[in-house]
Design an enzyme around this catalytic site. Structure first.
Site, PDB file in Angstrom:
ATOM      1  N   CYS A   1       5.242   0.600  15.265  1.00  0.00           N
ATOM      2  CA  CYS A   1       4.908   1.372  14.048  1.00  0.00           C
ATOM      3  C   CYS A   1       4.114   2.659  14.753  1.00  0.00           C
ATOM      4  CB  CYS A   1       4.040   0.556  13.060  1.00  0.00           C
ATOM      5  SG  CYS A   1       3.645   1.897  11.562  1.00  0.00           S
ATOM      6  N   GLU A  26       1.006  -1.157   0.060  1.00  0.00           N
ATOM      7  CA  GLU A  26      -0.003  -0.133   0.063  1.00  0.00           C
ATOM      8  C   GLU A  26       0.909   1.262  -0.018  1.00  0.00           C
ATOM      9  OE1 GLU A  26      -1.937  -0.559   3.773  1.00  0.00           O
ATOM     10  OE2 GLU A  26      -0.472   0.787   4.792  1.00  0.00           O
ATOM     11  N   HIS A  56       5.036   6.571   8.385  1.00  0.00           N
ATOM     12  CA  HIS A  56       5.370   5.432   9.406  1.00  0.00           C
ATOM     13  C   HIS A  56       6.793   5.542   9.817  1.00  0.00           C
ATOM     14  CE1 HIS A  56       1.810   3.176   8.493  1.00  0.00           C
ATOM     15  NE2 HIS A  56       2.073   2.717   7.356  1.00  0.00           N
ATOM     16  N   HIS A 110       5.008   0.207   0.334  1.00  0.00           N
ATOM     17  CA  HIS A 110       5.737  -0.405   1.209  1.00  0.00           C
ATOM     18  C   HIS A 110       4.797  -1.683   1.484  1.00  0.00           C
ATOM     19  CE1 HIS A 110       2.950   2.453   3.409  1.00  0.00           C
ATOM     20  NE2 HIS A 110       2.740   1.385   4.148  1.00  0.00           N
ATOM     21  N   HIS A 168       0.151   5.616   1.071  1.00  0.00           N
ATOM     22  CA  HIS A 168      -0.844   6.820   1.512  1.00  0.00           C
ATOM     23  C   HIS A 168      -0.034   7.777   2.097  1.00  0.00           C
ATOM     24  CE1 HIS A 168       0.989   4.813   5.155  1.00  0.00           C
ATOM     25  NE2 HIS A 168       0.421   3.411   4.699  1.00  0.00           N
TER      26      HIS A 168
HETATM   27 MN    MN Z   1       1.039   1.557   5.677  1.00  0.00          MN
END
Ligand code: MN
Length: 145
Positions: free
Chosen positions: A113, A59, A65, A99, A61
């Site tokens: 995370c 994914e 992270h 990632h 976004h």
């Molecule tokens: Mn992610």
């Protein structure tokens, strides 16, 4: 406040959750939310654990992270790089960057995370995105979707 580690990568009063609500684009992965965020530090601290052979969603976004490997080791795609990450390594996943995490050894891969509490929903790759990603042979053989 102290969130007590009770052994084996579980924490007191922290439920073991599904990684995501639904979908088949991930495998053998669990989530624990260790801290829901504070008034003046608007982020969540989560612990994810991937069992051998498992993987997170491929994914991207807008939110970022910040990851710290706590347990085991595994392979991580960030953009068009695949890193072999080990205990105590720190990974930064920038905005809009593909990632995916994979537990490639025969033991679990566990990592902390940190994310913003307010964040956009992840985007999964379209067929066209996958085609682009697969132009890199290393990435082509790595990704699971
Ligand atoms: Mn992610």
């Amino acid at each position: 406040m102290l969130v007590r580690h009770t052994g084996d990568f579980r924490w007191e009063n922290v439920p073991l959750l599904a990684y995501k609500e639904e979908g088949s684009h991930f495998k053998n992965i669990s989530r624990q939310v260790l801290c829901e965020g504070l008034a003046d530090l608007s982020c969540q601290l989560r612990y994810f654990e991937i069992l051998p052979g498992g993987h997170s969603t491929l994914e991207h976004h807008h939110h970022v992270h910040l990851v710290v490997i706590l347990r085991g080791d595994g392979d991580v795609l960030i953009g068009d790089e695949i890193y072999h990450a080990r205990e105590n390594d720190v990974l930064v996943i920038p905005p809009q960057t593909w990632h995916q995490f994979r537990a490639t050894a025969d033991y679990p891969l566990g990592f902390l995370c940190i994310v913003n509490t307010e964040r956009d929903r992840p985007t999964r790759p379209s067929e066209a995105d996958l085609e682009l990603l697969r132009q890199n042979p290393e990435v082509a053989s790595f990704i699971r979707s």
